[in-house]
Scaffold this active site. Structure first.
Site, PDB file in Angstrom:
ATOM      1  CE  LYS A   1      58.026  11.822  66.208  1.00 43.90           C
ATOM      2  NZ  LYS A   1      58.657  10.946  65.203  1.00 43.90           N
TER       3      LYS A   1
ATOM      4  CD  GLN B   1      58.054  10.265  61.611  1.00 49.17           C
ATOM      5  OE1 GLN B   1      58.449  11.177  62.343  1.00 49.17           O
ATOM      6  NE2 GLN B   1      57.544   9.154  62.097  1.00 49.17           N
TER       7      GLN B   1
ATOM      8  CG  ASP C   1      64.083   9.043  65.879  1.00 50.90           C
ATOM      9  OD1 ASP C   1      63.310   9.315  66.822  1.00 50.90           O
ATOM     10  OD2 ASP C   1      63.786   9.190  64.681  1.00 50.90           O
TER      11      ASP C   1
END
Ligand code: NAP
Length: 306
Positions: free
Chosen positions: A53, A97, A120
């Site tokens: 990312k 994460q 997200d």
């Protein structure tokens, strides 16, 4: 014999558009999006995903930071770090994460991210908007699947869609997106009875379970579209050969990295399906591309640049 439905080209197109817009904003407004990835503990796979990312942000011209935190951080200390990022004007996207260490409740932690920075799309506010079919930040992997099907003009409307897996990251939000696209959706999980029979009713079958090569041809209706979300690390050379035969690339992977990445779908499925996404190069690249696009969208919304 079906067609491999690669996500790589579409992912490249999405990223090129993001890159152009980021560069335009920088030139005209002297501002660029910023993304922070939070890693709690030292999960190897999570470290790899965050690096991918970060590299992607770099290619797009998006400012990026990774916050490495110890596995034993307490919830209030983590939430206070997130609160600092919520307040920062130069940060448009915050992602935690997953998975988090078992001492931390992901619901509580994700809930502390400002919804407008939740790139997200896992915050209850954004998931609520998704259920209500409203504009908002949406989870990247399911969004990538919808974009891929649309891009290849594979219609969802009126189709029987079966999703194996009910996680908050893939299965559940995808079920909402497929419903919003007028698909007729069934969601399956480990307690589903007669799984292969249910799956074999699908015009569009999505496997998101994390079980290498589990979905065999008996799960597939002739001519179905099959989307393989699974990412499983196969280390056993014999098993690899039994699945893929003589495959130089995979052999090289095992020799050099100690594993080869395989999906949830058995390679023989390509003989029965009309389309099948490969692993790697299928859904994976789209997830990262859509994270970049979500970050740009969050930035534009926050700065009123629409
Ligand atoms: P997860 O949270 O572990 O969820 C797995 C789901 O599969 C659960 O709902 C589970 O059922 C179901 N399941 C497991 N074994 C099953 C079985 N034998 N029969 C029926 N259902 C079964 O996993 P996830 O986070 O959704 O990820 C799924 C896979 O996708 C993983 O391989 C992951 O690495 C991959 N992934 C890929 C991307 C990408 O960008 N390509 C992104 C995210 C995830 P229960 O709910 O009943 O336990």
């Amino acid at each position: 014999m079906g067609i491999w439905l690669e996500g790589k080209t579409l992912a490249k197109e999405i990223k090129e558009k993001v890159k152009k817009e980021v560069s335009y904003c920088l030139k005209k407004k002297n501002q660029k999006p910023g993304l922070v990835g939070i890693l709690v503990g030292k999960n190897k796979a999570s470290q790899v995903y965050l690096r991918i990312k970060e590299r992607s942000c770099f290619e797009m011209g998006i400012h990026s930071e990774i916050l490495n935190l110890p596995a034993d951080i307490n919830p209030s200390a983590l939430k206070s770090k997130i609160e600092t990022l919520n307040q920062r004007e130069d940060i448009d996207g915050i992602l935690v994460q997953l998975p988090l260490p078992s001492s931390l409740d992901p619901y509580e932690i994700i809930n502390s991210i400002l919804p407008e920075k939740d790139v997200d799309g896992f915050h209850p506010y954004n998931l609520g908007n998704l259920l209500m079919n409203q504009i908002g930040l949406k989870p990247c992997t399911p969004l990538g699947i919808i974009e891929l099907l649309k891009n290849r003009e594979i219609s969802i409307e009126g189709k029987r869609v079966v999703i194996i897996g009910r996680s908050l990251i893939v299965g559940k939000p995808l079920a909402a997106m497929m419903t919003n696209e007028n698909g007729t959706v069934t969601i399956c999980h480990s307690r589903t009875k007669n799984l292969s029979q249910v799956a074999a009713e699908a015009d569009i079958l999505v496997a998101a379970m994390g079980r290498g090569a589990f979905v065999t041809p008996e799960f597939i209706k002739e001519g179905a579209t099959v989307v393989d979300v699974g990412m499983n690390y196969l280390t056993d050379r014999e098993k690899m050969e039994s699945l893929f035969g003589k495959d130089e690339k995979r052999e090289k992977d095992i020799n050099e990295k100690g594993y080869t990445l395989i999906g949830d779908v058995h390679p023989l499925v390509i003989e029965k399906a009309e389309y099948l996404t490969p692993v790697p190069r299928g859904v994976g690249p789209l997830t990262v591309a859509l994270l970049m696009r979500n970050t740009l969208d969050a930035f534009k919304r926050r700065k009123n640049l629409q």
